[in-house]
Write an enzyme that holds these catalytic residues in place. Structure first.
Site, mmCIF file in Angstrom:
data_model
loop_
_atom_site.group_PDB
_atom_site.id
_atom_site.type_symbol
_atom_site.label_atom_id
_atom_site.label_comp_id
_atom_site.label_asym_id
_atom_site.label_seq_id
_atom_site.Cartn_x
_atom_site.Cartn_y
_atom_site.Cartn_z
ATOM 1 N N ASP A 42 -4.439 22.509 -30.910
ATOM 2 C CA ASP A 42 -5.724 21.850 -29.543
ATOM 3 C C ASP A 42 -6.125 23.176 -29.139
ATOM 4 O O ASP A 42 -6.972 23.841 -28.569
ATOM 5 C CB ASP A 42 -5.801 20.965 -28.901
ATOM 6 N N SER A 43 -5.103 24.852 -28.961
ATOM 7 C CA SER A 43 -4.636 26.134 -28.392
ATOM 8 C C SER A 43 -6.286 26.421 -28.934
ATOM 9 O O SER A 43 -6.551 27.933 -28.782
ATOM 10 C CB SER A 43 -3.618 26.481 -28.948
ATOM 11 N N ASP A 81 -3.200 18.947 -34.100
ATOM 12 C CA ASP A 81 -3.207 18.178 -33.277
ATOM 13 C C ASP A 81 -4.113 16.729 -33.343
ATOM 14 O O ASP A 81 -5.611 17.115 -33.581
ATOM 15 C CB ASP A 81 -3.400 19.364 -32.088
ATOM 16 N N LYS A 110 0.015 15.726 -34.188
ATOM 17 C CA LYS A 110 1.212 15.966 -32.755
ATOM 18 C C LYS A 110 0.294 15.292 -31.600
ATOM 19 O O LYS A 110 -0.910 15.278 -31.537
ATOM 20 C CB LYS A 110 1.179 17.232 -32.639
ATOM 21 N N GLU A 112 0.660 14.640 -27.306
ATOM 22 C CA GLU A 112 1.197 14.686 -26.116
ATOM 23 C C GLU A 112 1.656 14.023 -24.865
ATOM 24 O O GLU A 112 0.360 13.146 -25.376
ATOM 25 C CB GLU A 112 0.397 15.630 -25.208
ATOM 26 N N GLU A 176 7.822 21.921 -24.810
ATOM 27 C CA GLU A 176 7.302 23.158 -24.546
ATOM 28 C C GLU A 176 7.388 23.929 -22.246
ATOM 29 O O GLU A 176 7.728 23.690 -21.711
ATOM 30 C CB GLU A 176 5.704 22.933 -23.788
HETATM 31 O O1 KIV Z 1 -1.719 23.781 -29.516
HETATM 32 C C1 KIV Z 1 -0.713 24.280 -29.670
HETATM 33 O O2 KIV Z 1 -1.084 25.226 -30.732
HETATM 34 C C2 KIV Z 1 0.121 23.767 -29.358
HETATM 35 C C3 KIV Z 1 1.921 24.829 -29.761
HETATM 36 C C4 KIV Z 1 1.735 25.632 -28.735
HETATM 37 C C5 KIV Z 1 2.708 24.052 -29.611
HETATM 38 O O3 KIV Z 1 0.612 22.790 -28.910
#
Ligand code: KIV
Length: 257
Positions: A42-43, A81, A110, A112, A176
């Protein structure tokens, strides 16, 4: 558990896991030649869409990019994510994780950890969906960047979170911006692989945001190493293009029909 996911989990202590993010087909295709795991992170909110943080990316956006990436790769494990707000409770989490898997055909999601949502993570795992965990600096739950594990209290908290994620059934876990000795301790404690970003060489694998390591994003905190400077390369190419168009040298006969 799906074979690809099991394979990643079993690589602990055998080889370093090479992981990067991808949001699109051309990048995913290159990464697939080298990476064990490709994360549709989600970056993309900040790296692609210019948002301030990752707090308001929609599930539709994650699905669109997830589909583009998952359908372009053959070898790497594809993880998408779950965006902020999409796993507030067990039923929402299971519904949205299923939707992401169904629409993108990715291998895993993924989630968090916010130090409270272990039962939610477990419910998604128990529904048959592989989950990658994420502790330390978890951007969905923070407004300001802060390295993690700097004092004893924080060290114990992170170790506890790592164990609870493993107990919840995650097949690997992102650490992280976790202090070196704490990341090392967690990596030695867990049976599942740890994937570090700003968490030292002692993790079982490494991940970076591809746009950062290619020198494209303009975001270069100290844990990012720029492996090239794509910004400069693009700049030079676009400048050449402008000069060619301005001067009438492009297009030439070869480019015409
Ligand atoms: O959103 C993302 O790209 C991430 C990575 C930095 C691990 O969670």
């Amino acid at each position: 558990m799906n074979k690809k996911v099991l394979n990643i989990r079993n690589l602990k202590n055998k080889k370093k896991l090479v992981c990067l993010t991808a949001y699109s087909k051309p990048v995913a295709k290159v990464l697939d030649n080298y990476c064990d795991v490709i994360l549709v992170g989600d970056s993309l909110a900040t790296a692609m869409y210019g948002m301030k943080n990752t707090h308001s990316v929609s599930i539709e956006t994650m699905i669109n990019h997830g589909l583009s990436v998952a359908s372009s790769i053959n070898k790497a494990l594809c993880v998408v994510d779950m965006p902020a707000g999409s796993y507030k409770n067990k039923s929402e989490a299971k519904k949205n994780a299923k939707l992401i898997i169904k629409k993108t055909k990715c291998d895993a999601v993924k989630m968090e950890c916010n130090n409270k949502n272990y039962h939610i993570i477990k419910s998604v795992v128990d529904s048959g969906i592989p989950v990658m965990g994420h502790i330390g600096f978890t951007p969905q739950y923070y407004r300001k960047f802060k390295a993690q594990g700097l004092d004893q209290k924080d060290r114990f908290k992170l170790i506890d979170q790592a164990k609870k994620n493993q107990d919840a059934g995650v097949f690997s876990i992102v650490l992280e911006c976790v202090k070196t000795d704490v990341a090392k301790e967690i990596t030695n404690l867990l049976k599942i692989p740890t994937i570090g970003i700003g968490a030292s060489k002692f993790c079982d694998g490494q991940i970076l945001v591809t746009d950062d390591m290619l020198g494209l994003s303009g975001f270069y905190p100290k844990f990012v190493k720029k492996f090239t400077n794509l910004n400069n390369i693009i700049n030079k190419a676009v400048k050449k293009y402008k000069i060619s168009v301005d001067s009438g040298k492009f297009p030439n006969k070869k480019n015409n029909f």
